[in-house]
Design a protein around this motif. Structure first.
Motif, PDB file in Angstrom:
ATOM      1  N   GLY A  64       0.814  -1.200   0.000  1.00 44.91           N
ATOM      2  CA  GLY A  64       0.000   0.000   0.000  1.00 44.91           C
ATOM      3  C   GLY A  64       0.855   1.261   0.000  1.00 44.91           C
ATOM      4  O   GLY A  64       0.551   2.236  -0.705  1.00 44.91           O
ATOM      5  N   VAL A  65       1.929   1.247   0.763  1.00 46.73           N
ATOM      6  CA  VAL A  65       2.851   2.386   0.772  1.00 46.73           C
ATOM      7  C   VAL A  65       3.465   2.575  -0.611  1.00 46.73           C
ATOM      8  O   VAL A  65       3.569   3.693  -1.127  1.00 46.73           O
ATOM      9  N   ALA A  66       3.852   1.468  -1.227  1.00 43.79           N
ATOM     10  CA  ALA A  66       4.414   1.535  -2.576  1.00 43.79           C
ATOM     11  C   ALA A  66       3.382   2.067  -3.569  1.00 43.79           C
ATOM     12  O   ALA A  66       3.702   2.884  -4.446  1.00 43.79           O
ATOM     13  N   LEU A  67       2.146   1.621  -3.438  1.00 44.47           N
ATOM     14  CA  LEU A  67       1.084   2.076  -4.330  1.00 44.47           C
ATOM     15  C   LEU A  67       0.852   3.577  -4.188  1.00 44.47           C
ATOM     16  O   LEU A  67       0.576   4.274  -5.176  1.00 44.47           O
ATOM     17  N   ALA A  68       0.977   4.088  -2.967  1.00 40.70           N
ATOM     18  CA  ALA A  68       0.767   5.514  -2.739  1.00 40.70           C
ATOM     19  C   ALA A  68       1.723   6.361  -3.579  1.00 40.70           C
ATOM     20  O   ALA A  68       1.365   7.443  -4.048  1.00 40.70           O
ATOM     21  N   THR A  69       2.941   5.868  -3.806  1.00 41.08           N
ATOM     22  CA  THR A  69       3.912   6.633  -4.592  1.00 41.08           C
ATOM     23  C   THR A  69       3.556   6.674  -6.067  1.00 41.08           C
ATOM     24  O   THR A  69       4.118   7.470  -6.816  1.00 41.08           O
ATOM     25  N   VAL A  71       0.001   6.566  -7.152  1.00 37.71           N
ATOM     26  CA  VAL A  71      -1.329   7.135  -7.414  1.00 37.71           C
ATOM     27  C   VAL A  71      -1.561   8.510  -6.798  1.00 37.71           C
ATOM     28  O   VAL A  71      -2.466   9.232  -7.225  1.00 37.71           O
ATOM     29  N   LEU A  72      -0.769   8.901  -5.801  1.00 40.76           N
ATOM     30  CA  LEU A  72      -1.015  10.176  -5.125  1.00 40.76           C
ATOM     31  C   LEU A  72      -0.162  11.300  -5.712  1.00 40.76           C
ATOM     32  O   LEU A  72       0.970  11.062  -6.151  1.00 40.76           O
ATOM     33  N   PRO A  73      -0.663  12.521  -5.698  1.00 45.59           N
ATOM     34  CA  PRO A  73       0.181  13.672  -6.062  1.00 45.59           C
ATOM     35  C   PRO A  73       1.363  13.772  -5.106  1.00 45.59           C
ATOM     36  O   PRO A  73       1.303  13.270  -3.969  1.00 45.59           O
ATOM     37  N   LEU A  74       2.404  14.446  -5.538  1.00 43.83           N
ATOM     38  CA  LEU A  74       3.664  14.461  -4.798  1.00 43.83           C
ATOM     39  C   LEU A  74       3.501  14.885  -3.344  1.00 43.83           C
ATOM     40  O   LEU A  74       3.996  14.203  -2.438  1.00 43.83           O
ATOM     41  N   GLU A  75       2.816  15.973  -3.086  1.00 42.44           N
ATOM     42  CA  GLU A  75       2.719  16.470  -1.710  1.00 42.44           C
ATOM     43  C   GLU A  75       1.913  15.527  -0.826  1.00 42.44           C
ATOM     44  O   GLU A  75       2.277  15.273   0.322  1.00 42.44           O
ATOM     45  N   GLU A  76       0.811  15.002  -1.362  1.00 45.39           N
ATOM     46  CA  GLU A  76       0.011  14.043  -0.583  1.00 45.39           C
ATOM     47  C   GLU A  76       0.811  12.780  -0.314  1.00 45.39           C
ATOM     48  O   GLU A  76       0.765  12.213   0.782  1.00 45.39           O
ATOM     49  N   GLU A  88       4.019   0.868  13.392  1.00 45.35           N
ATOM     50  CA  GLU A  88       4.544  -0.160  14.298  1.00 45.35           C
ATOM     51  C   GLU A  88       5.187  -1.326  13.561  1.00 45.35           C
ATOM     52  O   GLU A  88       6.003  -2.059  14.128  1.00 45.35           O
ATOM     53  N   GLU A  89       4.840  -1.497  12.291  1.00 46.10           N
ATOM     54  CA  GLU A  89       5.403  -2.599  11.503  1.00 46.10           C
ATOM     55  C   GLU A  89       6.696  -2.147  10.826  1.00 46.10           C
ATOM     56  O   GLU A  89       6.724  -1.165  10.088  1.00 46.10           O
ATOM     57  N   SER A  90       7.762  -2.898  11.059  1.00 48.92           N
ATOM     58  CA  SER A  90       9.055  -2.521  10.492  1.00 48.92           C
ATOM     59  C   SER A  90       9.054  -2.572   8.963  1.00 48.92           C
ATOM     60  O   SER A  90       9.733  -1.770   8.310  1.00 48.92           O
ATOM     61  N   LEU A  91       8.293  -3.496   8.362  1.00 46.34           N
ATOM     62  CA  LEU A  91       8.219  -3.563   6.908  1.00 46.34           C
ATOM     63  C   LEU A  91       7.632  -2.291   6.314  1.00 46.34           C
ATOM     64  O   LEU A  91       8.055  -1.824   5.251  1.00 46.34           O
ATOM     65  N   VAL A  92       6.662  -1.733   6.995  1.00 49.05           N
ATOM     66  CA  VAL A  92       6.031  -0.495   6.526  1.00 49.05           C
ATOM     67  C   VAL A  92       7.002   0.670   6.678  1.00 49.05           C
ATOM     68  O   VAL A  92       7.151   1.508   5.777  1.00 49.05           O
ATOM     69  N   ARG A  93       7.691   0.739   7.813  1.00 48.21           N
ATOM     70  CA  ARG A  93       8.687   1.802   8.016  1.00 48.21           C
ATOM     71  C   ARG A  93       9.804   1.684   6.975  1.00 48.21           C
ATOM     72  O   ARG A  93      10.294   2.689   6.454  1.00 48.21           O
ATOM     73  N   LEU A  94      10.187   0.461   6.684  1.00 51.82           N
ATOM     74  CA  LEU A  94      11.244   0.234   5.692  1.00 51.82           C
ATOM     75  C   LEU A  94      10.835   0.762   4.323  1.00 51.82           C
ATOM     76  O   LEU A  94      11.607   1.467   3.653  1.00 51.82           O
ATOM     77  N   GLU A  95       9.614   0.439   3.906  1.00 55.89           N
ATOM     78  CA  GLU A  95       9.129   0.886   2.606  1.00 55.89           C
ATOM     79  C   GLU A  95       9.009   2.411   2.563  1.00 55.89           C
ATOM     80  O   GLU A  95       9.439   3.053   1.584  1.00 55.89           O
ATOM     81  N   ALA A  96       8.459   2.978   3.604  1.00 54.50           N
ATOM     82  CA  ALA A  96       8.271   4.435   3.635  1.00 54.50           C
ATOM     83  C   ALA A  96       9.615   5.162   3.626  1.00 54.50           C
ATOM     84  O   ALA A  96       9.788   6.158   2.915  1.00 54.50           O
ATOM     85  N   THR A  97      10.561   4.663   4.385  1.00 61.24           N
ATOM     86  CA  THR A  97      11.877   5.303   4.445  1.00 61.24           C
ATOM     87  C   THR A  97      12.579   5.207   3.094  1.00 61.24           C
ATOM     88  O   THR A  97      13.163   6.189   2.607  1.00 61.24           O
ATOM     89  N   GLY A  98      12.520   4.037   2.485  1.00 59.46           N
ATOM     90  CA  GLY A  98      13.153   3.864   1.180  1.00 59.46           C
ATOM     91  C   GLY A  98      12.535   4.742   0.115  1.00 59.46           C
ATOM     92  O   GLY A  98      13.244   5.322  -0.726  1.00 59.46           O
ATOM     93  N   ARG A  99      11.216   4.860   0.129  1.00 52.49           N
ATOM     94  CA  ARG A  99      10.543   5.700  -0.870  1.00 52.49           C
ATOM     95  C   ARG A  99      10.856   7.183  -0.649  1.00 52.49           C
ATOM     96  O   ARG A  99      11.023   7.934  -1.618  1.00 52.49           O
ATOM     97  N   LEU A 100      10.957   7.602   0.590  1.00 49.69           N
ATOM     98  CA  LEU A 100      11.357   8.983   0.858  1.00 49.69           C
ATOM     99  C   LEU A 100      12.794   9.230   0.396  1.00 49.69           C
ATOM    100  O   LEU A 100      13.107  10.272  -0.175  1.00 49.69           O
ATOM    101  N   ALA A 101      13.658   8.252   0.638  1.00 52.65           N
ATOM    102  CA  ALA A 101      15.052   8.371   0.203  1.00 52.65           C
ATOM    103  C   ALA A 101      15.134   8.519  -1.307  1.00 52.65           C
ATOM    104  O   ALA A 101      15.942   9.302  -1.827  1.00 52.65           O
ATOM    105  N   ASP A 102      14.285   7.797  -2.026  1.00 54.06           N
ATOM    106  CA  ASP A 102      14.298   7.856  -3.489  1.00 54.06           C
ATOM    107  C   ASP A 102      13.933   9.238  -4.020  1.00 54.06           C
ATOM    108  O   ASP A 102      14.326   9.592  -5.137  1.00 54.06           O
ATOM    109  N   LEU A 103      13.178  10.002  -3.249  1.00 58.25           N
ATOM    110  CA  LEU A 103      12.750  11.326  -3.705  1.00 58.25           C
ATOM    111  C   LEU A 103      13.911  12.317  -3.766  1.00 58.25           C
ATOM    112  O   LEU A 103      13.871  13.274  -4.541  1.00 58.25           O
ATOM    113  N   ALA A 104      14.936  12.097  -2.935  1.00 55.29           N
ATOM    114  CA  ALA A 104      16.132  12.962  -2.925  1.00 55.29           C
ATOM    115  C   ALA A 104      15.768  14.438  -2.829  1.00 55.29           C
ATOM    116  O   ALA A 104      16.297  15.277  -3.558  1.00 55.29           O
ATOM    117  N   ARG A 105      14.886  14.770  -1.902  1.00 59.11           N
ATOM    118  CA  ARG A 105      14.468  16.168  -1.713  1.00 59.11           C
ATOM    119  C   ARG A 105      15.105  16.708  -0.430  1.00 59.11           C
ATOM    120  O   ARG A 105      14.950  16.120   0.648  1.00 59.11           O
TER     121      ARG A 105
END
Length: 324
Positions: A64-69, A71-76, A88-105
Protein backbone atom coordinates in the motif's frame (compact mmCIF):
# COMPACT_ATOMS: atom_id res chain seq x y z
CA UNK A 1 -3.33 -8.01 -24.83
CA UNK A 2 -3.57 -8.44 -21.06
CA UNK A 3 -6.72 -7.07 -19.47
CA UNK A 4 -5.22 -5.18 -16.52
CA UNK A 5 -8.65 -4.39 -15.07
CA UNK A 6 -9.44 -8.09 -14.87
CA UNK A 7 -6.08 -8.69 -13.20
CA UNK A 8 -6.81 -5.92 -10.72
CA UNK A 9 -10.18 -7.38 -9.85
CA UNK A 10 -8.71 -10.88 -9.42
CA UNK A 11 -6.04 -9.52 -7.09
CA UNK A 12 -8.64 -7.66 -5.03
CA UNK A 13 -10.73 -10.82 -4.80
CA UNK A 14 -7.70 -12.74 -3.60
CA UNK A 15 -7.12 -10.17 -0.87
CA UNK A 16 -10.73 -10.44 0.22
CA UNK A 17 -11.09 -14.24 0.24
CA UNK A 18 -7.62 -15.72 0.60
CA UNK A 19 -6.37 -16.64 4.08
CA UNK A 20 -2.80 -17.65 3.22
CA UNK A 21 -0.43 -14.70 3.83
CA UNK A 22 1.89 -15.48 0.91
CA UNK A 23 -0.95 -15.38 -1.62
CA UNK A 24 -2.35 -12.17 -0.15
CA UNK A 25 1.09 -10.52 -0.23
CA UNK A 26 1.52 -11.53 -3.87
CA UNK A 27 -1.88 -10.09 -4.77
CA UNK A 28 -1.06 -6.78 -3.07
CA UNK A 29 2.26 -6.57 -4.88
CA UNK A 30 0.49 -7.28 -8.15
CA UNK A 31 -1.84 -4.34 -7.56
CA UNK A 32 1.14 -2.03 -7.11
CA UNK A 33 2.80 -3.31 -10.28
CA UNK A 34 -0.36 -2.94 -12.34
CA UNK A 35 -0.71 0.69 -11.28
CA UNK A 36 2.98 1.42 -11.83
CA UNK A 37 2.96 0.05 -15.38
CA UNK A 38 0.99 3.04 -16.66
CA UNK A 39 0.56 6.34 -14.76
CA UNK A 40 -2.74 6.92 -16.57
CA UNK A 41 -4.26 4.11 -14.47
CA UNK A 42 -3.79 6.00 -11.19
CA UNK A 43 -7.44 6.98 -10.84
CA UNK A 44 -8.49 3.34 -11.19
CA UNK A 45 -6.43 2.39 -8.14
CA UNK A 46 -7.30 5.24 -5.79
CA UNK A 47 -9.96 3.19 -4.03
CA UNK A 48 -7.49 0.31 -3.69
CA UNK A 49 -5.07 2.40 -1.63
CA UNK A 50 -7.04 2.58 1.66
CA UNK A 51 -7.79 -1.14 1.43
CA UNK A 52 -4.10 -1.99 1.33
CA UNK A 53 -3.02 0.56 3.92
CA UNK A 54 -5.74 -0.57 6.31
CA UNK A 55 -4.94 -4.26 6.02
CA UNK A 56 -3.72 -6.11 9.09
CA UNK A 57 -0.98 -7.99 7.20
CA UNK A 58 2.36 -6.10 7.16
CA UNK A 59 3.30 -7.23 3.65
CA UNK A 60 0.00 -5.93 2.27
CA UNK A 61 0.41 -2.60 4.05
CA UNK A 62 3.91 -2.35 2.61
CA UNK A 63 2.49 -2.70 -0.91
CA UNK A 64 0.00 0.00 0.00
CA UNK A 65 2.85 2.39 0.77
CA UNK A 66 4.41 1.54 -2.58
CA UNK A 67 1.08 2.08 -4.33
CA UNK A 68 0.77 5.51 -2.74
CA UNK A 69 3.91 6.63 -4.59
CA UNK A 70 2.20 5.79 -7.87
CA UNK A 71 -1.33 7.13 -7.41
CA UNK A 72 -1.02 10.18 -5.13
CA UNK A 73 0.18 13.67 -6.06
CA UNK A 74 3.66 14.46 -4.80
CA UNK A 75 2.72 16.47 -1.71
CA UNK A 76 0.01 14.04 -0.58
CA UNK A 77 2.34 11.13 -1.17
CA UNK A 78 5.13 12.78 0.83
CA UNK A 79 2.78 13.48 3.74
CA UNK A 80 1.64 9.86 3.76
CA UNK A 81 5.20 8.52 3.66
CA UNK A 82 6.27 10.71 6.57
CA UNK A 83 3.28 9.53 8.61
CA UNK A 84 4.19 5.90 7.93
CA UNK A 85 7.70 6.37 9.30
CA UNK A 86 6.17 5.78 12.72
CA UNK A 87 4.22 2.68 11.80
CA UNK A 88 4.54 -0.16 14.30
CA UNK A 89 5.40 -2.60 11.50
CA UNK A 90 9.05 -2.52 10.49
CA UNK A 91 8.22 -3.56 6.91
CA UNK A 92 6.03 -0.49 6.53
CA UNK A 93 8.69 1.80 8.02
CA UNK A 94 11.24 0.23 5.69
CA UNK A 95 9.13 0.89 2.61
CA UNK A 96 8.27 4.43 3.64
CA UNK A 97 11.88 5.30 4.45
CA UNK A 98 13.15 3.86 1.18
CA UNK A 99 10.54 5.70 -0.87
CA UNK A 100 11.36 8.98 0.86
CA UNK A 101 15.05 8.37 0.20
CA UNK A 102 14.30 7.86 -3.49
CA UNK A 103 12.75 11.33 -3.70
CA UNK A 104 16.13 12.96 -2.92
CA UNK A 105 14.47 16.17 -1.71
CA UNK A 106 16.54 18.36 0.65
CA UNK A 107 13.52 19.28 2.78
CA UNK A 108 13.09 15.60 3.70
CA UNK A 109 16.54 15.26 5.27
CA UNK A 110 15.17 15.88 8.76
CA UNK A 111 12.55 13.16 8.43
CA UNK A 112 15.19 10.72 7.17
CA UNK A 113 17.63 11.70 9.91
CA UNK A 114 15.05 10.65 12.49
CA UNK A 115 15.10 7.13 11.05
CA UNK A 116 18.84 6.74 11.64
CA UNK A 117 17.91 5.65 15.17
CA UNK A 118 15.37 3.01 14.12
CA UNK A 119 15.71 -0.39 15.76
CA UNK A 120 15.93 -2.17 12.39
CA UNK A 121 19.29 -2.00 10.54
CA UNK A 122 17.66 -2.05 7.10
CA UNK A 123 15.52 0.96 7.96
CA UNK A 124 18.56 2.84 9.24
CA UNK A 125 20.35 2.00 5.99
CA UNK A 126 17.55 3.34 3.79
CA UNK A 127 17.61 6.59 5.74
CA UNK A 128 21.39 6.83 5.48
CA UNK A 129 21.49 6.29 1.73
CA UNK A 130 18.78 8.93 1.25
CA UNK A 131 20.77 11.43 3.30
CA UNK A 132 23.95 10.54 1.38
CA UNK A 133 22.15 11.33 -1.88
CA UNK A 134 21.68 14.84 -0.48
CA UNK A 135 25.47 15.07 0.09
CA UNK A 136 25.12 15.13 3.88
CA UNK A 137 27.29 12.89 6.08
CA UNK A 138 24.82 12.30 8.91
CA UNK A 139 24.39 8.63 7.95
CA UNK A 140 28.07 7.88 7.28
CA UNK A 141 28.51 5.48 10.21
CA UNK A 142 25.35 3.58 9.25
CA UNK A 143 26.65 3.14 5.70
CA UNK A 144 30.02 1.93 6.96
CA UNK A 145 28.27 -0.59 9.24
CA UNK A 146 26.27 -1.82 6.24
CA UNK A 147 29.51 -2.87 4.53
CA UNK A 148 29.42 -5.96 6.76
CA UNK A 149 25.89 -6.92 5.63
CA UNK A 150 25.94 -9.12 2.52
CA UNK A 151 22.55 -7.91 1.28
CA UNK A 152 23.29 -4.21 1.83
CA UNK A 153 26.99 -3.98 0.96
CA UNK A 154 26.73 -3.23 -2.76
CA UNK A 155 24.18 -0.46 -2.28
CA UNK A 156 26.09 0.91 0.72
CA UNK A 157 29.17 1.25 -1.48
CA UNK A 158 27.09 3.08 -4.07
CA UNK A 159 25.86 5.50 -1.41
CA UNK A 160 29.40 6.08 -0.14
CA UNK A 161 30.53 6.83 -3.69
CA UNK A 162 27.74 9.38 -3.98
CA UNK A 163 28.61 10.93 -0.62
CA UNK A 164 32.35 11.20 -1.43
CA UNK A 165 33.33 11.58 2.21
CA UNK A 166 37.05 10.77 2.66
CA UNK A 167 36.37 9.47 6.17
CA UNK A 168 34.97 6.33 4.54
CA UNK A 169 38.29 5.52 2.87
CA UNK A 170 39.82 3.30 5.62
CA UNK A 171 36.70 1.13 5.89
CA UNK A 172 36.38 0.74 2.13
CA UNK A 173 40.09 -0.13 1.80
CA UNK A 174 39.70 -2.84 4.45
CA UNK A 175 36.72 -4.23 2.60
CA UNK A 176 38.51 -4.08 -0.77
CA UNK A 177 41.33 -6.23 0.63
CA UNK A 178 39.03 -8.78 2.24
CA UNK A 179 39.65 -12.40 1.30
CA UNK A 180 36.94 -14.07 -0.83
CA UNK A 181 34.95 -10.87 -1.32
CA UNK A 182 32.53 -11.34 -4.27
CA UNK A 183 33.86 -9.87 -7.51
CA UNK A 184 30.99 -7.39 -7.94
CA UNK A 185 31.46 -6.07 -4.40
CA UNK A 186 35.22 -5.73 -4.85
CA UNK A 187 34.79 -3.82 -8.10
CA UNK A 188 32.14 -1.59 -6.55
CA UNK A 189 34.55 -0.93 -3.67
CA UNK A 190 37.27 -0.11 -6.21
CA UNK A 191 34.93 2.48 -7.69
CA UNK A 192 34.55 4.14 -4.29
CA UNK A 193 38.32 4.10 -3.77
CA UNK A 194 38.86 5.64 -7.19
CA UNK A 195 36.30 8.34 -6.51
CA UNK A 196 38.09 9.17 -3.26
CA UNK A 197 41.39 9.50 -5.12
CA UNK A 198 42.93 6.12 -4.30
CA UNK A 199 45.13 4.84 -7.14
CA UNK A 200 44.56 1.20 -6.18
CA UNK A 201 40.90 1.53 -7.06
CA UNK A 202 41.68 2.94 -10.51
CA UNK A 203 44.19 0.17 -11.17
CA UNK A 204 41.62 -2.48 -10.28
CA UNK A 205 38.99 -1.00 -12.59
CA UNK A 206 41.43 -0.84 -15.49
CA UNK A 207 42.53 -4.41 -14.83
CA UNK A 208 38.97 -5.75 -14.71
CA UNK A 209 38.08 -3.85 -17.89
CA UNK A 210 40.63 -6.01 -19.72
CA UNK A 211 39.31 -9.34 -18.42
CA UNK A 212 36.78 -10.06 -21.14
CA UNK A 213 35.19 -13.08 -19.50
CA UNK A 214 34.75 -11.72 -15.97
CA UNK A 215 31.17 -11.16 -14.84
CA UNK A 216 31.95 -7.82 -13.23
CA UNK A 217 33.69 -6.41 -16.33
CA UNK A 218 30.75 -4.28 -17.51
CA UNK A 219 30.50 -2.74 -14.04
CA UNK A 220 34.23 -1.92 -14.07
CA UNK A 221 33.97 -0.41 -17.54
CA UNK A 222 31.08 1.87 -16.59
CA UNK A 223 32.72 2.86 -13.32
CA UNK A 224 35.85 4.00 -15.16
CA UNK A 225 33.75 6.78 -16.64
CA UNK A 226 31.68 7.48 -13.56
CA UNK A 227 34.71 8.04 -11.32
CA UNK A 228 36.51 9.93 -14.12
CA UNK A 229 39.55 7.72 -13.83
CA UNK A 230 42.78 8.85 -15.52
CA UNK A 231 42.98 7.15 -18.92
CA UNK A 232 39.27 6.32 -18.94
CA UNK A 233 38.54 8.17 -22.18
CA UNK A 234 41.05 6.18 -24.20
CA UNK A 235 40.19 2.84 -22.59
CA UNK A 236 36.45 3.28 -23.10
CA UNK A 237 36.92 4.28 -26.74
CA UNK A 238 38.86 1.07 -27.43
CA UNK A 239 35.95 -0.96 -26.04
CA UNK A 240 33.32 1.10 -27.85
CA UNK A 241 35.08 0.66 -31.20
CA UNK A 242 35.18 -3.13 -30.94
CA UNK A 243 31.88 -4.32 -32.45
CA UNK A 244 32.42 -7.79 -30.96
CA UNK A 245 32.96 -6.53 -27.43
CA UNK A 246 30.04 -7.40 -25.15
CA UNK A 247 30.84 -4.35 -22.97
CA UNK A 248 30.23 -1.76 -25.73
CA UNK A 249 27.06 -0.63 -24.01
CA UNK A 250 28.83 -0.25 -20.67
CA UNK A 251 31.53 1.80 -22.41
CA UNK A 252 28.86 4.06 -23.93
CA UNK A 253 27.26 4.64 -20.53
CA UNK A 254 30.67 5.21 -19.00
CA UNK A 255 31.56 7.81 -21.62
CA UNK A 256 28.37 9.69 -20.82
CA UNK A 257 29.21 9.74 -17.15
CA UNK A 258 32.79 10.76 -17.89
CA UNK A 259 31.45 13.96 -19.41
CA UNK A 260 34.18 14.55 -21.99
CA UNK A 261 32.81 16.23 -25.13
CA UNK A 262 35.32 14.29 -27.24
CA UNK A 263 33.01 11.30 -26.88
CA UNK A 264 30.11 13.03 -28.64
CA UNK A 265 30.83 11.86 -32.22
CA UNK A 266 31.70 8.34 -31.03
CA UNK A 267 28.39 7.95 -29.23
CA UNK A 268 26.42 9.50 -32.09
CA UNK A 269 27.99 7.00 -34.50
CA UNK A 270 26.83 4.06 -32.38
CA UNK A 271 23.38 5.57 -31.83
CA UNK A 272 22.85 5.99 -35.57
CA UNK A 273 24.21 2.57 -36.50
CA UNK A 274 20.99 0.63 -37.09
CA UNK A 275 22.99 -2.55 -37.70
CA UNK A 276 24.26 -2.49 -34.11
CA UNK A 277 22.45 -4.29 -31.28
CA UNK A 278 19.50 -2.33 -30.00
CA UNK A 279 20.73 -2.55 -26.41
CA UNK A 280 24.05 -0.99 -27.37
CA UNK A 281 22.27 1.80 -29.26
CA UNK A 282 20.09 2.47 -26.21
CA UNK A 283 23.23 2.65 -24.09
CA UNK A 284 24.66 5.17 -26.57
CA UNK A 285 21.47 7.20 -26.14
CA UNK A 286 21.91 7.02 -22.37
CA UNK A 287 25.52 8.14 -22.70
CA UNK A 288 24.61 11.08 -24.93
CA UNK A 289 21.81 12.16 -22.62
CA UNK A 290 24.13 12.15 -19.62
CA UNK A 291 26.87 13.87 -21.59
CA UNK A 292 24.48 16.80 -21.62
CA UNK A 293 24.18 19.80 -23.86
CA UNK A 294 21.59 20.64 -26.53
CA UNK A 295 23.46 18.95 -29.39
CA UNK A 296 23.88 15.55 -27.75
CA UNK A 297 20.29 15.45 -26.52
CA UNK A 298 18.90 16.50 -29.87
CA UNK A 299 20.69 13.54 -31.45
CA UNK A 300 18.87 11.25 -29.02
CA UNK A 301 15.46 12.79 -29.72
CA UNK A 302 16.04 12.57 -33.46
CA UNK A 303 16.88 8.89 -33.23
CA UNK A 304 13.66 7.76 -31.52
CA UNK A 305 12.00 6.81 -34.81
CA UNK A 306 14.89 4.45 -35.65
CA UNK A 307 14.01 2.20 -32.71
CA UNK A 308 11.31 -0.26 -33.67
CA UNK A 309 10.50 -2.08 -30.44
CA UNK A 310 7.96 -0.59 -28.00
CA UNK A 311 10.28 -1.49 -25.14
CA UNK A 312 13.10 0.60 -26.59
CA UNK A 313 10.86 3.60 -27.16
CA UNK A 314 9.53 3.31 -23.63
CA UNK A 315 13.09 3.26 -22.29
CA UNK A 316 13.89 6.41 -24.25
CA UNK A 317 10.74 8.11 -22.97
CA UNK A 318 11.78 7.32 -19.41
CA UNK A 319 15.21 8.80 -20.16
CA UNK A 320 13.58 12.01 -21.39
CA UNK A 321 11.49 12.22 -18.22
CA UNK A 322 14.48 12.10 -15.88
CA UNK A 323 15.07 15.84 -15.99
CA UNK A 324 11.41 16.89 -15.84
Amino acid sequence: MTDWRAERDRALLTLEREKRPAFRAEAAEQLHHLAAEAPARAADFMDVLPRLLGDAQPEVKRSGVALATVVLPLEEMTTLLIARLRDEESLVRLEATGRLADLARPELRGALAGMLEDSVPEVRFEAARGIAALKHPAGLEVLIEALDADLLRFRALGALAELEDPRALPAVKRLFGRWLLPAFDRTQAAGVLAKLGDAEGVAHLLQRSRKKWSQDRALAVELLGEVKAPGALERLKVILDDVKDSARGAAARGLGRLGDAKALPWLVALLQDTSAQEEDRLDAADGLWRLGGPESREHVRAAVSTFTSPEARQELEELFQEDT
